[in-house]
Motif scaffolding. Structure first.
Motif, PDB file in Angstrom:
ATOM      1  N   GLN A   1       0.837  -1.201   0.000  1.00 41.83           N
ATOM      2  CA  GLN A   1       0.000   0.000   0.000  1.00 41.83           C
ATOM      3  C   GLN A   1       0.874   1.254   0.000  1.00 41.83           C
ATOM      4  O   GLN A   1       0.633   2.193  -0.760  1.00 41.83           O
TER       5      GLN A   1
ATOM      6  N   ASN B   1       1.374   4.155  -3.164  1.00 39.67           N
ATOM      7  CA  ASN B   1       0.863   5.503  -2.921  1.00 39.67           C
ATOM      8  C   ASN B   1       1.923   6.487  -2.451  1.00 39.67           C
ATOM      9  O   ASN B   1       1.597   7.588  -2.003  1.00 39.67           O
TER      10      ASN B   1
ATOM     11  N   PRO C   1      -0.957  -0.805  12.567  1.00 37.23           N
ATOM     12  CA  PRO C   1      -1.776   0.368  12.242  1.00 37.23           C
ATOM     13  C   PRO C   1      -1.765   0.606  10.725  1.00 37.23           C
ATOM     14  O   PRO C   1      -0.740   0.407  10.067  1.00 37.23           O
ATOM     15  N   GLN C   2      -2.893   1.004  10.209  1.00 34.48           N
ATOM     16  CA  GLN C   2      -3.019   1.178   8.769  1.00 34.48           C
ATOM     17  C   GLN C   2      -2.599   2.581   8.328  1.00 34.48           C
ATOM     18  O   GLN C   2      -2.758   3.554   9.083  1.00 34.48           O
ATOM     19  N   LEU C   3      -2.116   2.660   7.104  1.00 37.07           N
ATOM     20  CA  LEU C   3      -1.776   3.959   6.522  1.00 37.07           C
ATOM     21  C   LEU C   3      -3.047   4.710   6.161  1.00 37.07           C
ATOM     22  O   LEU C   3      -4.084   4.098   5.892  1.00 37.07           O
ATOM     23  N   GLU C   4      -2.934   6.017   6.111  1.00 34.40           N
ATOM     24  CA  GLU C   4      -4.051   6.823   5.638  1.00 34.40           C
ATOM     25  C   GLU C   4      -4.245   6.547   4.140  1.00 34.40           C
ATOM     26  O   GLU C   4      -3.288   6.181   3.445  1.00 34.40           O
ATOM     27  N   PRO C   5      -5.469   6.705   3.618  1.00 29.83           N
ATOM     28  CA  PRO C   5      -5.677   6.476   2.181  1.00 29.83           C
ATOM     29  C   PRO C   5      -5.072   7.596   1.352  1.00 29.83           C
ATOM     30  O   PRO C   5      -4.832   8.696   1.852  1.00 29.83           O
TER      31      PRO C   5
ATOM     32  N   TYR D   1      -2.255   9.407  -1.422  1.00 28.76           N
ATOM     33  CA  TYR D   1      -0.807   9.587  -1.480  1.00 28.76           C
ATOM     34  C   TYR D   1      -0.246   9.835  -0.090  1.00 28.76           C
ATOM     35  O   TYR D   1      -0.859  10.520   0.727  1.00 28.76           O
ATOM     36  N   VAL D   2       0.931   9.275   0.146  1.00 26.56           N
ATOM     37  CA  VAL D   2       1.604   9.461   1.432  1.00 26.56           C
ATOM     38  C   VAL D   2       3.034   9.908   1.147  1.00 26.56           C
ATOM     39  O   VAL D   2       3.745   9.283   0.347  1.00 26.56           O
TER      40      VAL D   2
ATOM     41  N   LYS E   1       6.732  10.370   5.730  1.00 28.23           N
ATOM     42  CA  LYS E   1       5.695   9.741   6.551  1.00 28.23           C
ATOM     43  C   LYS E   1       5.725   8.218   6.391  1.00 28.23           C
ATOM     44  O   LYS E   1       5.495   7.495   7.358  1.00 28.23           O
TER      45      LYS E   1
ATOM     46  N   ALA F   1       6.382   5.596   9.319  1.00 25.38           N
ATOM     47  CA  ALA F   1       5.365   4.573   9.578  1.00 25.38           C
ATOM     48  C   ALA F   1       5.955   3.171   9.494  1.00 25.38           C
ATOM     49  O   ALA F   1       5.679   2.313  10.348  1.00 25.38           O
TER      50      ALA F   1
END
Length: 155
Positions: A36, A40, A92-96, A98-99, A103, A107
């Motif tokens: 993921q 992204n 913990p999941q990444l935010e939806p 582009y990252v 960050k 993470a």
């Protein structure tokens, strides 16, 4: 259908099964988490982080198979179904969307640190009941720690 008879006694098998199932869930979700992030990712260090994430995915997939096959060899059925992983993951999941690369690096560093802690607990738990499984968990922990170091050096 024939089942595999475990060489472990019931208590050792229970402890080992718990350690292997926890490791399996961590590793499956690590591969998904890293993919993921890989898809992204954006930012100045895109290429190097993008390629480094593939190393994490490869590590996770390799040890996912090793852990699952170890479980089967002991007469333990691994459960890598999507629902099981989704319900039991501790990552913990990444935010939806582009990252940013910084960050993602932070993470991944955090996720690996959390996983290493859990893997070290599993190493301790399997010391007496199954040193062979412990050895596999030690190998996986060593590789996770190497990746943690490499990501942490980028923070």
């Amino acid at each position: 259908m024939a089942t595999v008879k475990s060489p472990l006694n019931d208590e050792a098998r229970k402890i080992t099964a718990e350690a292997l199932q926890g490791a399996l869930i961590d590793l499956i979700d690590l591969s998904l988490f890293a993919k993921q992030a890989h898809w992204n990712l954006n930012g100045r260090n895109f290429k190097i982080v993008h390629e480094h994430l593939d190393e994490v995915v490869e590590l996770a997939r390799t040890y996912t198979d090793e852990v699952a096959e170890r479980a089967i060899a002991l007469g333990i059925n691994p459960d890598g179904r999507v629902r099981t992983v989704a319900d039991r993951t501790r990552i913990p999941q990444l935010e939806p969307g582009y990252v940013a690369d910084d960050k993602v690096v932070a993470a991944v560093t955090d996720v690996l640190a959390q996983m290493i802690e859990r893997f070290r607990e599993r190493v301790r738990a399997t010391d007496e009941p199954d040193p062979v499984t412990q050895d596999l968990l030690i190998q996986a922990t060593r590789e996770l720690e190497k990746q943690h170091w490499m990501f942490q050096a980028q923070v």
